[in-house]
Design a protein around this motif. Structure first.
Motif, short mmCIF file in Angstrom:
data_model
loop_
_atom_site.label_atom_id
_atom_site.label_comp_id
_atom_site.label_asym_id
_atom_site.label_seq_id
_atom_site.Cartn_x
_atom_site.Cartn_y
_atom_site.Cartn_z
N UNK B 24 -33.05 18.38 19.19
CA UNK B 24 -33.71 19.00 20.33
C UNK B 24 -33.00 20.31 20.69
N UNK B 25 -31.67 20.23 20.68
CA UNK B 25 -30.87 21.41 21.03
C UNK B 25 -31.06 22.51 19.99
N UNK B 26 -31.03 22.12 18.71
CA UNK B 26 -31.20 23.11 17.64
C UNK B 26 -32.56 23.80 17.75
N UNK B 27 -33.59 22.99 17.98
CA UNK B 27 -34.94 23.55 18.04
C UNK B 27 -35.07 24.52 19.22
N UNK B 28 -34.52 24.12 20.38
CA UNK B 28 -34.59 25.03 21.53
C UNK B 28 -33.85 26.34 21.24
N UNK B 97 -35.35 31.90 36.71
CA UNK B 97 -33.93 31.65 36.48
C UNK B 97 -33.75 30.20 36.05
N UNK B 98 -32.80 29.97 35.16
CA UNK B 98 -32.54 28.62 34.60
C UNK B 98 -33.74 28.08 33.82
N UNK B 99 -34.46 28.97 33.17
CA UNK B 99 -35.51 28.53 32.24
C UNK B 99 -35.23 29.21 30.89
N UNK B 182 -29.48 19.97 30.60
CA UNK B 182 -29.77 19.06 29.50
C UNK B 182 -31.28 18.95 29.27
N UNK B 183 -31.69 19.18 28.05
CA UNK B 183 -33.10 19.02 27.71
C UNK B 183 -33.98 20.17 28.14
N UNK B 192 -22.11 23.17 22.62
CA UNK B 192 -20.78 23.07 21.99
C UNK B 192 -19.70 23.24 23.05
N UNK B 193 -19.88 24.26 23.89
CA UNK B 193 -18.88 24.51 24.93
C UNK B 193 -18.74 23.28 25.84
N UNK B 194 -19.88 22.75 26.26
CA UNK B 194 -19.84 21.61 27.19
C UNK B 194 -19.26 20.36 26.54
N UNK B 195 -19.79 20.00 25.36
CA UNK B 195 -19.37 18.76 24.72
C UNK B 195 -17.89 18.81 24.36
#
Ligand SMILES: Nc1ncnc2c1ncn2[C@@H]1O[C@H](COP(=O)(O)OP(=O)(O)O)[C@@H](O)[C@H]1O
Ligand SMILES: [Mg+2]
Lengths: 234, 234
Positions: B24-28, B97-99, B182-183, B192-195
């Motif tokens: 999901x992350x890669x696709x976004x 913002x935040x989109x 998330x999502x 990566x930074x968060x995890x």
């Protein structure tokens, strides 16, 4: 549009005079050769005539009837052919399209002219991978297709081997026979003899002599031309 | 050491079983950066072409500005876009913002200078070769610019891919304007930074491996395209 009249034409870069007060009238008809040693100013003179450079002083004037084409009735072929990154056919069509020729007409004319210069078999090959001789033939075709009243050629065979050069010379003959005025520079005496009807001899930015090719090679009037014919100038 | 080995194995396992969170992350990420690079190319390439052929006043200043903007710190771009889009900002009412849209805007702003400056360089080199020929054929500036865009297309692919590489690998701007939700706005770099900070090394590593592979693959593709084009078109 001919005759082409140069009046006191001067061109200087950074204070260096490259073309020095050239006045001459070039008439329709004979193949005019601008002859002179390397660095004499032939290429600069040709660019001034074609309108690619602006004179520092003096004028370049086409004193005849206005041509009825958008291309301005003149075309130029450069020493190094500039090939666009597309097929040979598209290179020719590019010029025609800019001249306002309709698309179908473009394609017809482009095929005809490629045929005339012997490039039909590579019409769909990318132009930049053709041999040097083929590229220069293509450049001639692109110019010829425009049906120019005047064709400027700047040392069109300088980078070619003798065989390729002869092909170019015969195409130039055909273009002249089709009615275009040829104005060509060269520093090659043999070529000037083969193609020239009249000679403008340029040395160090000056027009030192103008005469028919016959007379020029038989009895040059100026000391510079005499030295050049003896191979004493570069 | 053992911990690292475990993390690597788990990361590969995540990739191997096409873990849905990971993908999901890669696709976004790809959606955001591909859209951003498309927008940036549509704006940046014509600017590059115009700068290559135009000699308007202030051209040099624009070029210097673009070159300087190439090194723009992503966080600063993020901050500026944040201010623009925040509720109190001029574009606040849009509510983006935040989109992902905000992230696209930030990335596009970040890479327009890169695409503009690099493509100008490419097209200016081509222009040096083409200028006299195109002027001789009567090409106006607009035609010249579009001819350059077309004739340098393979080099421009490399330029655009460089822009994409920078966009997809960038973290500072998207984390500010996207918020790493998330999502919704979590992309590879922000994840990566968060995890990593949370200690979920397998997911971070898995994303890192994909990101690096992507960048390497892009560069390989770029040089393959260029080489193939050079062989085919000269
Ligand atoms: N753009 C330029 N800048 C400076 N000098 C030039 C430029 N173009 C030509 N020249 C100089 O002008 C002289 C004539 O050049 P050119 O017309 O190319 O000679 P040729 O007769 O060999 O064609 C040469 O000395 C050359 O160095
Ligand atoms: Mg020359």
């Amino acid at each position: 549009m001919l005759p082409l009249e140069l009046r006191d034409l001067c061109f200087a870069i950074n204070g260096n005079t490259i073309i020095d007060r050239i006045s001459v009238q070039i008439e329709d008809g004979p193949r005019t050769i601008i002859l002179g040693p390397n660095g004499a100013g032939k290429s600069v003179l040709m660019r001034l005539c074609h309108g690619l450079l602006k004179p520092t002083s003096g004028t370049v004037a086409w004193t005849g009837r206005r041509p009825n084409r958008r291309s301005g009735g003149q075309a130029m072929v450069f020493q190094r052919p500039v090939m666009l990154r597309r097929s040979a056919l598209r290179n020719v069509m590019y010029g025609l399209k800019l001249a306002g020729v309709s698309r179908t007409e473009c394609e017809l004319r482009a095929h005809d002219v490629l045929d005339a210069v012997g490039l039909s078999h590579v019409a769909h090959h990318p132009a930049r991978v053709l041999s040097g001789g083929e590229q220069q033939r293509l450049a001639l075709a692109r110019a010829w297709a425009l049906g120019p009243e005047v064709l400027f050629l700047d040392e069109p065979t300088a980078n070619l081997d003798p065989g390729a050069a002869r092909e170019i010379e015969s195409i130039i003959g055909a273009i002249h026979a089709s009615g275009a005025k040829i104005i060509m520079t060269t520093h090659n005496l043999g070529q000037a003899r083969r193609l020239g009807d009249e000679i403008l001899f340029i040395n160090q930015g000056r027009l030192t002599e103008r005469s028919s090719a016959d007379r020029f090679f038989r009895e040059p009037a100026s000391a510079e031309a005499t030295a050049f014919l003896r191979g004493e100038l570069p | 050491m053992e911990e690292l080995r475990q993390a690597c194995l788990q990361a590969l396992a995540l990739i191997g079983r096409l873990d849905s969170q990971l993908f999901e992350i890669v696709v976004l990420s790809l959606q955001v950066s591909l859209t951003a690079v498309t927008v940036a190319a549509v704006i940046g390439l014509p600017i590059g072409a115009a700068l290559a052929v135009e000699c308007f006043r202030g051209r040099q200043a624009v070029i210097v500005l673009f070159n300087a903007l190439m090194g723009l710190p992503p966080v600063v771009v993020g901050l500026l876009v944040y201010l623009l889009l925040s509720r109190a900002g001029p574009l606040g009412p849009l509510g983006i913002l935040f989109t992902p849209t905000a992230m696209i805007i930030a990335q596009a702003i970040l890479i327009i200078p890169i695409i503009g400056a690099l493509s100008r360089q490419t097209m200016e080199d081509a222009w040096r070769e083409y200028e006299e020929q195109l002027r001789s054929l009567g090409a106006k500036r607009l035609t010249a610019a579009s001819t350059l865009l077309w004739d340098t297309r393979f080099s421009l692919v490399t330029v655009v891919l460089a822009g994409f590489g920078r966009a997809v690998a960038e973290v500072g701007a998207v984390i500010i304007v996207g918020g790493n939700i998330d999502g919704v706005t979590r992309v590879m770099t922000t994840a990566i930074a968060l995890e990593t900070s949370k200690g979920d090394l397998p997911l971070a590593l898995g994303l890192g491996i994909i990101l690096v592979s992507l960048v390497i693959a892009l560069n390989a593709a770029a040089s393959l395209i260029r080489e193939a084009a050079l062989r085919r078109y000269g």
